[in-house]
Design a protein around this motif. Structure first.
Motif, PDB file in Angstrom:
ATOM      1  N   THR A  27      27.217  21.908 -24.365  1.00 51.12           N
ATOM      2  CA  THR A  27      27.685  22.867 -25.361  1.00 51.12           C
ATOM      3  C   THR A  27      27.942  24.213 -24.684  1.00 51.12           C
ATOM      4  O   THR A  27      27.482  24.466 -23.558  1.00 51.12           O
ATOM      5  N   VAL A  28      28.668  25.068 -25.371  1.00 49.06           N
ATOM      6  CA  VAL A  28      28.906  26.420 -24.861  1.00 49.06           C
ATOM      7  C   VAL A  28      27.582  27.130 -24.638  1.00 49.06           C
ATOM      8  O   VAL A  28      27.386  27.828 -23.628  1.00 49.06           O
ATOM      9  N   ALA A  29      26.641  26.923 -25.566  1.00 48.06           N
ATOM     10  CA  ALA A  29      25.332  27.574 -25.432  1.00 48.06           C
ATOM     11  C   ALA A  29      24.594  27.072 -24.190  1.00 48.06           C
ATOM     12  O   ALA A  29      23.935  27.854 -23.483  1.00 48.06           O
ATOM     13  N   GLU A  30      24.690  25.773 -23.900  1.00 57.58           N
ATOM     14  CA  GLU A  30      24.015  25.227 -22.718  1.00 57.58           C
ATOM     15  C   GLU A  30      24.621  25.779 -21.439  1.00 57.58           C
ATOM     16  O   GLU A  30      23.900  26.095 -20.476  1.00 57.58           O
ATOM     17  N   ILE A  31      25.938  25.899 -21.413  1.00 56.94           N
ATOM     18  CA  ILE A  31      26.598  26.452 -20.231  1.00 56.94           C
ATOM     19  C   ILE A  31      26.221  27.916 -20.046  1.00 56.94           C
ATOM     20  O   ILE A  31      25.948  28.378 -18.932  1.00 56.94           O
ATOM     21  N   ALA A  32      26.169  28.658 -21.169  1.00 55.14           N
ATOM     22  CA  ALA A  32      25.785  30.070 -21.102  1.00 55.14           C
ATOM     23  C   ALA A  32      24.366  30.217 -20.582  1.00 55.14           C
ATOM     24  O   ALA A  32      24.086  31.088 -19.740  1.00 55.14           O
ATOM     25  N   ALA A  33      23.458  29.367 -21.048  1.00 54.67           N
ATOM     26  CA  ALA A  33      22.064  29.446 -20.607  1.00 54.67           C
ATOM     27  C   ALA A  33      21.937  29.104 -19.129  1.00 54.67           C
ATOM     28  O   ALA A  33      21.160  29.732 -18.392  1.00 54.67           O
ATOM     29  N   ALA A  34      22.702  28.123 -18.663  1.00 55.16           N
ATOM     30  CA  ALA A  34      22.607  27.691 -17.268  1.00 55.16           C
ATOM     31  C   ALA A  34      23.205  28.700 -16.309  1.00 55.16           C
ATOM     32  O   ALA A  34      22.749  28.821 -15.163  1.00 55.16           O
ATOM     33  N   THR A  35      24.216  29.446 -16.746  1.00 56.10           N
ATOM     34  CA  THR A  35      24.901  30.398 -15.867  1.00 56.10           C
ATOM     35  C   THR A  35      24.437  31.832 -16.048  1.00 56.10           C
ATOM     36  O   THR A  35      24.687  32.673 -15.182  1.00 56.10           O
ATOM     37  N   GLY A  36      23.795  32.123 -17.172  1.00 54.41           N
ATOM     38  CA  GLY A  36      23.412  33.498 -17.459  1.00 54.41           C
ATOM     39  C   GLY A  36      24.548  34.338 -17.989  1.00 54.41           C
ATOM     40  O   GLY A  36      24.428  35.558 -18.101  1.00 54.41           O
ATOM     41  N   LEU A  37      25.667  33.693 -18.352  1.00 57.00           N
ATOM     42  CA  LEU A  37      26.824  34.406 -18.884  1.00 57.00           C
ATOM     43  C   LEU A  37      26.764  34.445 -20.404  1.00 57.00           C
ATOM     44  O   LEU A  37      26.093  33.627 -21.040  1.00 57.00           O
ATOM     45  N   SER A  38      27.502  35.375 -20.979  1.00 57.93           N
ATOM     46  CA  SER A  38      27.551  35.451 -22.438  1.00 57.93           C
ATOM     47  C   SER A  38      28.426  34.326 -22.984  1.00 57.93           C
ATOM     48  O   SER A  38      29.288  33.782 -22.284  1.00 57.93           O
ATOM     49  N   ARG A  39      28.230  33.987 -24.250  1.00 58.11           N
ATOM     50  CA  ARG A  39      29.029  32.916 -24.854  1.00 58.11           C
ATOM     51  C   ARG A  39      30.510  33.280 -24.914  1.00 58.11           C
ATOM     52  O   ARG A  39      31.353  32.421 -24.644  1.00 58.11           O
ATOM     53  N   PRO A  40      30.878  34.533 -25.244  1.00 56.27           N
ATOM     54  CA  PRO A  40      32.309  34.867 -25.199  1.00 56.27           C
ATOM     55  C   PRO A  40      32.909  34.692 -23.799  1.00 56.27           C
ATOM     56  O   PRO A  40      34.047  34.242 -23.660  1.00 56.27           O
ATOM     57  N   THR A  41      32.146  35.045 -22.768  1.00 55.94           N
ATOM     58  CA  THR A  41      32.639  34.860 -21.399  1.00 55.94           C
ATOM     59  C   THR A  41      32.822  33.386 -21.092  1.00 55.94           C
ATOM     60  O   THR A  41      33.833  32.971 -20.503  1.00 55.94           O
ATOM     61  N   VAL A  42      31.853  32.557 -21.469  1.00 61.28           N
ATOM     62  CA  VAL A  42      31.953  31.118 -21.243  1.00 61.28           C
ATOM     63  C   VAL A  42      33.155  30.550 -21.997  1.00 61.28           C
ATOM     64  O   VAL A  42      33.896  29.703 -21.477  1.00 61.28           O
ATOM     65  N   ASP A  43      33.354  31.017 -23.231  1.00 60.47           N
ATOM     66  CA  ASP A  43      34.520  30.566 -24.008  1.00 60.47           C
ATOM     67  C   ASP A  43      35.822  30.852 -23.260  1.00 60.47           C
ATOM     68  O   ASP A  43      36.716  29.990 -23.181  1.00 60.47           O
ATOM     69  N   ALA A  44      35.926  32.074 -22.719  1.00 60.48           N
ATOM     70  CA  ALA A  44      37.146  32.454 -21.997  1.00 60.48           C
ATOM     71  C   ALA A  44      37.324  31.604 -20.737  1.00 60.48           C
ATOM     72  O   ALA A  44      38.431  31.162 -20.415  1.00 60.48           O
ATOM     73  N   VAL A  45      36.215  31.353 -20.038  1.00 64.47           N
ATOM     74  CA  VAL A  45      36.284  30.527 -18.826  1.00 64.47           C
ATOM     75  C   VAL A  45      36.719  29.110 -19.168  1.00 64.47           C
ATOM     76  O   VAL A  45      37.546  28.505 -18.472  1.00 64.47           O
ATOM     77  N   LEU A  46      36.167  28.557 -20.244  1.00 68.02           N
ATOM     78  CA  LEU A  46      36.512  27.184 -20.618  1.00 68.02           C
ATOM     79  C   LEU A  46      37.990  27.054 -20.969  1.00 68.02           C
ATOM     80  O   LEU A  46      38.606  26.003 -20.718  1.00 68.02           O
ATOM     81  N   GLN A  47      38.572  28.099 -21.528  1.00 62.67           N
ATOM     82  CA  GLN A  47      40.017  28.067 -21.790  1.00 62.67           C
ATOM     83  C   GLN A  47      40.797  27.962 -20.483  1.00 62.67           C
ATOM     84  O   GLN A  47      41.757  27.181 -20.377  1.00 62.67           O
ATOM     85  N   ASP A  48      40.373  28.753 -19.478  1.00 65.82           N
ATOM     86  CA  ASP A  48      41.055  28.706 -18.179  1.00 65.82           C
ATOM     87  C   ASP A  48      40.857  27.349 -17.502  1.00 65.82           C
ATOM     88  O   ASP A  48      41.805  26.783 -16.942  1.00 65.82           O
ATOM     89  N   LEU A  49      39.627  26.835 -17.545  1.00 68.49           N
ATOM     90  CA  LEU A  49      39.356  25.532 -16.930  1.00 68.49           C
ATOM     91  C   LEU A  49      40.104  24.424 -17.657  1.00 68.49           C
ATOM     92  O   LEU A  49      40.557  23.459 -17.037  1.00 68.49           O
ATOM     93  N   GLY A  50      40.240  24.577 -18.955  1.00 67.09           N
ATOM     94  CA  GLY A  50      40.996  23.595 -19.724  1.00 67.09           C
ATOM     95  C   GLY A  50      42.464  23.614 -19.357  1.00 67.09           C
ATOM     96  O   GLY A  50      43.097  22.560 -19.242  1.00 67.09           O
ATOM     97  N   ALA A  51      43.016  24.809 -19.147  1.00 64.75           N
ATOM     98  CA  ALA A  51      44.417  24.911 -18.754  1.00 64.75           C
ATOM     99  C   ALA A  51      44.660  24.288 -17.387  1.00 64.75           C
ATOM    100  O   ALA A  51      45.727  23.728 -17.130  1.00 64.75           O
ATOM    101  N   ALA A  52      43.646  24.355 -16.507  1.00 68.16           N
ATOM    102  CA  ALA A  52      43.765  23.752 -15.176  1.00 68.16           C
ATOM    103  C   ALA A  52      43.470  22.260 -15.183  1.00 68.16           C
ATOM    104  O   ALA A  52      43.679  21.579 -14.187  1.00 68.16           O
ATOM    105  N   GLY A  53      42.957  21.759 -16.328  1.00 66.66           N
ATOM    106  CA  GLY A  53      42.632  20.339 -16.438  1.00 66.66           C
ATOM    107  C   GLY A  53      41.259  19.973 -15.935  1.00 66.66           C
ATOM    108  O   GLY A  53      40.902  18.787 -15.902  1.00 66.66           O
ATOM    109  N   ALA A  54      40.448  20.961 -15.550  1.00 59.35           N
ATOM    110  CA  ALA A  54      39.135  20.672 -14.977  1.00 59.35           C
ATOM    111  C   ALA A  54      38.049  20.499 -16.023  1.00 59.35           C
ATOM    112  O   ALA A  54      36.990  19.915 -15.733  1.00 59.35           O
TER     113      ALA A  54
END
Length: 370
Positions: A27-54
Motif C-alpha cells: 500500500t502507499v502507507a507501507e511504502i511511505a513507512a518503509a522509505t520515510g517519505l510522506s504519502r503525497p511524495t510516494v503518490d507522486a513517485v508512483l505516478q512516475d514509476l507507473g509511467a515508466a512501467g516499473a
C-alpha cells in the motif's frame, strides 16, 4: 547543494527498491513507512514509476470493511530484461534476467564467426529476449576507452568497440569490463560484507583483481591487478606463457582429487604450488591490506585441499601476527557472467527504470549460478 531533481531521483530510487525487494503488492502507507517519505511524495513517485512501467496498481480482494480499500502497487519485473555476455576463448555465454533479477534463460554460441560481433549478437538474440541493458565480461586488458588492448583468450577482439557496436546493433546501453574484475565485483556483493578484498582466480591461469572501498580497483591506466603484464613474470616454475602445468598435465582436478584422498605426493605438489604463488600474493596483500582473500575459478572447488596449504604459505611469509582470511568464492564458473549482469543493471538503470544508479538485485542474482 542537493537539487530538487536529485531529491526526486533519490525518492524514486527508494520507492522502487522497496517495491522490488518486497516481492508483493504494497500500500502507499507501507511504502511511505518503509522509505520515510510522506504519502503525497510516494503518490507522486508512483505516478512516475507507473509511467515508466516499473510499478503497476495491484488488484486487492474486497475486505468487507467500510470505506475505500487501500490502493496497492507492485513492482513489474517485465518492465525490461537485462542480459550479460561472458566471452571465452571458444564460446560466448549469455544470461538473461528480468528486472527483478529472476533468471529467464541462457544461451551458448561458438565464437567462430568471421565477424566477432555476429557471434556476440547471436548469443543475445538466441535467448529470444531483447535486453534493456547489456553487460559484457571481456577476457583481456581494457584501455581507458573501454576497448580491449590485450587478450590471450580472444585476440580477434583487440581494438574493437564492443560497447558502441553492440549498443547500435541491439539498441540498448552496453557496459564492458574485464572478466576477472567482474568476478571480483560479484563476489564483493554476494559474499560476506566487506569493503575490501583480493580476488584470485585459479584456473588454467592465475588472475588477480581487487575491491577497495566497495569499488573495483582500476588504477590510472586500468592496469591494477594485471600482474601478467610484467615481462618475464611466472607464477610457478612449470607454468608456460602464464598457463599452469601440473604433473597431471593441463588439468589439476585429478591431482586435487588424489590429494583430497590422502595421496602424499599429490599433497606435496599442491603445497609446492602454493609456496610458489604465495610471495607475489603476499606482496599484493601488504600493498593493499584487504580484509580477505577470495579464491575463485575452477580450482576453488577443491576447498580446503587447496586453501589450507595456501593459508599456511601466506602466513609463513607475512610477519603481521594476523592470520590471512582465505575463503572460497561463492561462484566458481559463473562469477564473471553474474558480475556482468550486475554491471548491466546499474549501468542501464536510467533506461530500464527511468532512474539512474539503481543497484542490482544481488541476492537474486546468486540464483543465476548454473
Amino acid at each position: 547543494m542537493t537539487t530538487a531533481s536529485a531529491v526526486r531521483r533519490s525518492n524514486a530510487r527508494d520507492c522502487l527498491l522497496v517495491l522490488r525487494e518486497a516481492g508483493r503488492a504494497l500500500t502507499v502507507a507501507e511504502i511511505a513507512a518503509a522509505t520515510g517519505l510522506s504519502r503525497p511524495t510516494v503518490d507522486a513517485v508512483l505516478q512516475d514509476l507507473g509511467a515508466a512501467g516499473a510499478a503497476i496498481p495491484a488488484p486487492v480482494a474486497a475486505s468487507g470493511a467500510a470505506g475505500r480499500p487501500a490502493r496497492h502497487f507492485s513492482f513489474e519485473p517485465s518492465v525490461s530484461t537485462i542480459a550479460a555476455l561472458d566471452i571465452g576463448a571458444r564460446t560466448v555465454r549469455c544470461l538473461v534476467a528480468d528486472a527483478a533479477g529472476q533468471v529467464l534463460t541462457r544461451a551458448v554460441v561458438p565464437l567462430n564467426d568471421p565477424d566477432p560481433f555476429d557471434a556476440l549478437e547471436r548469443a543475445v538474440r538466441e535467448t529470444g529476449h531483447m535486453p534493456g541493458a547489456l553487460g559484457i565480461a571481456a577476457p583481456g586488458i581494457l584501455g581507458p576507452d573501454g576497448r580491449i588492448t590485450q587478450s590471450l583468450a580472444a585476440p580477434d577482439l583487440v581494438g574493437l568497440d564492443l560497447s558502441g557496436e553492440l549498443g547500435r546493433r541491439l539498441g540498448c546501453p552496453v557496459a564492458v569490463e574485464n572478466d576477472i574484475k567482474l568476478a571480483a565485483f560479484a563476489e564483493h556483493h554476494l559474499g560476506a560484507e566487506t569493503d575490501s578484498m583480493l580476488f584470485v582466480q585459479l584456473g588454467n591461469r592465475i588472475s588477480v583483481a581487487a575491491i577497495l572501498e566497495g569499488r573495483i580497483l582500476q588504477g590510472a591506466h586500468r592496469l591494477a591487478g594485471e600482474l601478467g603484464s610484467q615481462r618475464g613474470m611466472r607464477w610457478t616454475e612449470s607454468s608456460q606463457r602464464g598457463r599452469l602445468r601440473w604433473s597431471t598435465g593441463d588439468e589439476a582436478e585429478p591431482l586435487l582429487d588424489r590429494a583430497a584422498h590422502g595421496d602424499a605426493a599429490a599433497q606435496r605438489e599442491i603445497q609446492e604450488f602454493c609456496t610458489q604463488i604465495a610471495p607475489r600474493l603476499a606482496t599484493v596483500l601488504l600493498t593493499l591490506d584487504p580484509a580477505r582473500v577470495v579464491i575463485g575459478g575452477g580450482l576453488s572447488r577443491a576447498g580446503d585441499t587447496l586453501l589450507d596449504p595456501l593459508r599456511r604459505a601466506l602466513d609463513e611469509l607475512l610477519m603481521t601476527g594476523q592470520p590471512t582470511e582465505v575463503v572460497a568464492a561463492r561462484l566458481t564458473t559463473d562469477g564473471a557472467l553474474v558480475g556482468a549482469l550486475g554491471l548491466a543493471f546499474s549501468y542501464g538503470s536510467a533506461q530500464i527504470f527511468g532512474i539512474p544508479d539503481v543497484p542490482a538485485p544481488w541476492p537474486r542474482l546468486l540464483d543465476a549460478r548454473a
